[in-house]
Scaffold this motif. Structure first.
Motif, PDB file in Angstrom:
ATOM      1  N   ASP A   1       5.933  -2.518  -8.755  1.00  0.00           N
ATOM      2  CA  ASP A   1       5.344  -2.619 -10.090  1.00  0.00           C
ATOM      3  C   ASP A   1       4.323  -3.760 -10.140  1.00  0.00           C
TER       4      ASP A   1
ATOM      5  N   GLN B   1      -2.667  -3.857  -4.611  1.00  0.00           N
ATOM      6  CA  GLN B   1      -1.423  -4.055  -5.364  1.00  0.00           C
ATOM      7  C   GLN B   1      -0.638  -5.152  -4.656  1.00  0.00           C
TER       8      GLN B   1
ATOM      9  N   ASP C   1       0.873  -1.169   0.000  1.00  0.00           N
ATOM     10  CA  ASP C   1       0.000   0.000   0.000  1.00  0.00           C
ATOM     11  C   ASP C   1       0.915   1.226   0.000  1.00  0.00           C
TER      12      ASP C   1
ATOM     13  N   GLU D   1       7.219   1.448  -3.008  1.00  0.00           N
ATOM     14  CA  GLU D   1       6.419   1.354  -4.230  1.00  0.00           C
ATOM     15  C   GLU D   1       6.764   0.050  -4.924  1.00  0.00           C
TER      16      GLU D   1
ATOM     17  N   PRO E   1       0.813  -5.759 -10.162  1.00  0.00           N
ATOM     18  CA  PRO E   1      -0.503  -5.421 -10.725  1.00  0.00           C
ATOM     19  C   PRO E   1      -1.514  -5.158  -9.615  1.00  0.00           C
ATOM     20  N   VAL E   2      -2.512  -4.374  -9.937  1.00  0.00           N
ATOM     21  CA  VAL E   2      -3.600  -4.105  -8.994  1.00  0.00           C
ATOM     22  C   VAL E   2      -4.753  -5.047  -9.327  1.00  0.00           C
TER      23      VAL E   2
END
Length: 176
Positions: free
Chosen positions: A122, A130, A83, A120, A124-125
């Motif tokens: 990469d 995520q 998150d 952070e 996928p959501v």
């Protein structure tokens, strides 16, 4: 004549070369130690602050290893949930409906990035989350997680390059 040195008299005399420190000597030594601590404290604080991104990245790697081993052992799919807006990383299991359920095991508590660090990925959501998955077969969804120190610009990447590998710290970029 009688000797001035008798055993009784020698026992009553105080030693002339008393080995010890005076109060003044102790105060001088304590002052020197205090000055040395005052001079090194800012550098130690910087060292500890510089370890925070590395410690966070290592904590994420530990969570990944735990999730993978639990997925294999239990036969359930596990997820590492990022998150970015809250700066949190947690582990969840995926129930039969495909919805993640946060794991409350004491071995893998959610991690919140310390102030000044961001997390952070990469990934996928899916269903508003995520995440990357750890499958019962031992397969892992590849991806990259970036831990960034906002003050120095230093970025540490935790990456899994293929489905047969596990996540590990692979790069440390930028910073002072």
């Amino acid at each position: 004549g009688r000797s001035l040195h008798t055993p009784e008299r020698d026992m009553k005399r105080k030693p002339e070369n008393f080995a010890g420190f005076t109060l003044l000597e102790l105060i001088v030594v304590m002052a020197i130690i205090a000055i040395m601590v005052a001079l090194t404290a800012p550098q130690l604080r910087g060292f500890i602050k510089g370890r925070r991104p590395v410690d966070l990245a290592n904590g994420i790697v530990t969570m990944c290893h735990w999730a993978r081993s639990q997925a294999i052992a239990s036969g359930d799919t596990y997820e590492l949930v990022i998150d970015s807006s809250q700066g949190t990383v947690s582990v969840a299991t995926v129930d039969l409906s495909g919805q993640p359920q946060q794991v409350t095991d004491a071995m893998v508590r959610p991690i919140t990035a310390p102030q000044g660090l961001s997390v952070e990925s990469d990934f996928p959501v899916t269903n508003g989350v995520q995440a990357t998955q750890f499958h019962p077969s031992g397969r892992v969804d590849p991806g990259t997680i970036r831990v960034t120190d906002q003050s120095s610009g230093r970025v540490i990447e935790v990456t899994c390059a293929s489905a047969s590998e596990n996540y590990k710290v692979v790069t440390q970029q930028g910073g002072n």
